[in-house]
Design an enzyme around this catalytic site. Structure first.
Site, short mmCIF file in Angstrom:
data_model
loop_
_atom_site.label_atom_id
_atom_site.label_comp_id
_atom_site.label_asym_id
_atom_site.label_seq_id
_atom_site.Cartn_x
_atom_site.Cartn_y
_atom_site.Cartn_z
N GLU A 185 0.80 -1.33 0.35
CA GLU A 185 -0.08 0.01 0.01
C GLU A 185 0.83 1.20 0.00
O GLU A 185 0.98 2.12 0.88
CB GLU A 185 -1.06 -0.04 1.15
CG GLU A 185 -1.92 -1.11 1.15
CD GLU A 185 -3.18 -0.83 2.13
OE1 GLU A 185 -2.86 -0.54 3.29
OE2 GLU A 185 -4.04 -1.55 1.96
N GLU A 379 -5.77 -7.76 -1.44
CA GLU A 379 -6.31 -7.95 -0.22
C GLU A 379 -7.93 -7.58 -0.39
O GLU A 379 -8.08 -6.46 -1.25
CB GLU A 379 -5.86 -6.86 0.76
CG GLU A 379 -4.40 -7.22 1.36
CD GLU A 379 -4.03 -5.83 2.50
OE1 GLU A 379 -4.81 -5.34 3.09
OE2 GLU A 379 -2.71 -5.72 2.31
C1 BG6 Z 1 -4.53 -3.02 4.57
C2 BG6 Z 1 -3.07 -3.46 5.32
O1 BG6 Z 1 -4.30 -1.62 4.91
O2 BG6 Z 1 -5.54 -3.33 5.39
C3 BG6 Z 1 -3.34 -4.70 6.14
O3 BG6 Z 1 -2.22 -3.78 4.16
C4 BG6 Z 1 -4.50 -4.12 7.07
O4 BG6 Z 1 -2.07 -4.61 6.89
C5 BG6 Z 1 -5.81 -4.38 6.42
O5 BG6 Z 1 -4.57 -5.18 8.13
C6 BG6 Z 1 -6.96 -4.18 6.90
O6 BG6 Z 1 -6.87 -2.91 7.83
P1 BG6 Z 1 -7.12 -3.09 9.50
O7 BG6 Z 1 -6.80 -1.90 9.91
O8 BG6 Z 1 -8.59 -3.45 9.58
O9 BG6 Z 1 -6.23 -4.27 9.78
#
Ligand code: BG6
Length: 481
Positions: A185, A379
């Site tokens: 990211e 993701e």
């Molecule tokens: C992304 C990141 O922003 O979202 C992860 O690459 C992160 O590291 C994921 O865990 C989900 O966000 P969060 O804050 O719910 O863990």
């Protein structure tokens, strides 16, 4: 069985995604050094720290609990976890290497053998089960020493340290890892520089000059890594990794449409333009001029950036963002961690992240239309509270619904002609939330008995979604029921 279009291509890379700092634990084991996630507390203060100037990068054990120190103990339990991923039929597993396991402080000359050996064991275990690793080289895990001594990515020297790290892991793991990504990211540093760029904003003007100088260094470092990867591993693919949240205009007022476009350019496209096209886009040059930003560059930097363009775009997709230039007439403006205004057509998760599956199809089309390179959704997922029933079952139908709708939209995008390599849903096993440090914000197909206060047995349990995802993979995305 619900059949979607022609389905996903043969060899589609189904799997799950994680990051070292959010699942490994063992924060002092194997000579590992301290990284940024190790100094971020759990609880409400984490988001505040990430958003407020002046963070000191110190551990204050008298005041806080640090959830990443033990995380879910993948460091000791990787065999059990990988066996569960294999049972679901994963083709790939996205993970990151903790820089501080390989170079504990970051500026050493020689890598740490214990750290290198740990990832050898993990990669071998994955291959034993026929799972290909997809490796992020830097996922919010910069050595704290580089932050304190050098000021993080603002300092040019960090490019050299990163190059040393990358050379060590490429030489060690060539033949074991086919899919790489440089910075997780990368565009998140525009919102939260602590995690991505390794420095805390001290005063307002840090947002401009130092932020973009740090970016320039990351772009050079990323391009060097891409070039080296191509030289050492011609069969491997290396991508960039961005957060992508399509920006919608609140209405058809051209003022708002233009504002949404500006936000989209700077947040969604600036980094990808540099990493995919190999040059700074025209719109950012205007932005630099208007904010008096003059980047310090070394001779040859722009050539390195030009020669080190990535093979694919990995991106995270959780939500869209809706923008309005003048927000003063709207109440409850923020619908999202991405800022913006509330979208009246969307529902949100318990953490206020607006759920928008069609936004994923829009994203895939926009990214493919702009860049024409393969895409990889690395993701996506729903952070939710899960309940363990008396009989031990976890009926996470809400997660299944979320994932089903997003997978349907990926199938649509493939029909639209998008070249999509794969899908790794975030937090395939429950892990520590990056933004809040909570365990209770769960994403997994596998439940981990660990709680926000650090209690729990760390026992793993299969959720209902575990069996559902297995079926999705078995049918190559055709059976989504
Ligand atoms: C992304 C990141 O922003 O979202 C992860 O690459 C992160 O590291 C994921 O865990 C989900 O966000 P969060 O804050 O719910 O863990």
């Amino acid at each position: 069985m619900a059949q979607i279009g022609k389905g996903f291509p043969e060899g589609f890379l189904w799997g799950g995604a994680t990051a070292a700092n959010q699942l490994e634990g063992g924060f002092h084991e194997g000579n590992k050094g301290l990284n940024i996630a190790d100094v971020l507390p759990g609880g409400k203060d984490r988001l505040k720290i990430l958003a407020t100037p002046g963070f000191d990068f110190e551990i204050h054990e008298d005041k806080y609990y640090y959830p990443n120190h033990e995380a879910i103990d993948f460091y000791h339990r990787y065999k059990e976890d990988i066996a569960l991923f294999a049972e679901m039929g994963f083709k790939v597993f996205r993970m990151s290497i903790a820089w501080t396991r390989i170079f504990p402080k970051g500026d050493e000359l020689e890598p740490n053998e214990e750290g290198l050996a740990f990832y050898d064991r993990v990669f071998d275990e994955l291959h034993k089960h026929g799972i290909e690793p997809v490796v992020t080289i830097s996922h919010y895990e910069m050595p704290v020493h580089l932050v304190k001594e050098y000021g993080g990515w603002r300092n040019r020297k960090v490019v050299t340290f990163f190059e040393r790290y990358v050379t060590a892991i490429f030489n060690r793991y060539k033949g074991k890892v086919k899919y790489w990504m440089t910075f997780n990211e990368i565009n998140s540093g525009l919102m939260m520089p602590i995690m991505g760029l390794g420095f805390a904003i001290q005063k307002e003007e840090d947002k401009y000059g130092p932020t973009f100088q740090a970016y320039h260094h990351q772009f050079v470092a990323s391009a060097k890594a891409v070039k080296l990867c191509h030289e050492l591993m011609p069969e491997a693919k290396i991508g960039c990794m961005i957060i992508y949240a399509p920006v919608y205009s609140y209405d058809c007022n051209p003022e708002n449409v233009m504002y949404a476009l500006e936000q989209e350019n700077i947040f969604n496209y600036f980094c990808a333009d540099v990493q995919v096209r190999g040059e700074y886009p025209a719109f950012i040059k205007r932005y630099f001029k208007e904010h008096n930003i003059e980047l310090e560059m070394e001779d040859g930097d722009l050539e390195i950036i030009k020669e080190g363009t990535v093979d694919y775009i990995g991106f995270s997709y959780y939500m869209s963002r809706t923008e309005k230039k003048d927000k003063s007439d709207l109440e409850g403006i923020t619908g999202n961690i991405m800022q913006g205004v509330k979208n009246p057509f969307l529902k949100a998760s318990d953490w206020g992240w607006e759920i928008d599956p069609i936004g994923l199809r829009i994203s895939l089309n926009k990214l493919y239309g702009r860049y024409g390179v393969p895409l990889f959704v690395v993701e996506n997922g729903l952070g939710a509270y899960d309940k363990v029933e008396e009989d031990g079952s976890i009926n996470d139908d809400y997660r299944i619904d979320y994932l089903r709708e997003h997978i349907k939209q990926m199938a649509e995008a493939i029909e639209d002609g998008v070249d999509l390599m794969g899908y790794t849903s975030w937090g395939c096993i429950d892990l520590v939330s990056a933004s809040t440090g909570e365990m209770s914000k769960r994403y997994g197909f596998i439940y981990v008995d660990k709680h926000d206060d650090g209690s729990g047995t760390l026992e793993r349990k299969k959720k209902k979604s575990f069996f559902w995802y297995k079926k999705v993979i078995d049918s190559n995305g055709r059976d989504l029921d």
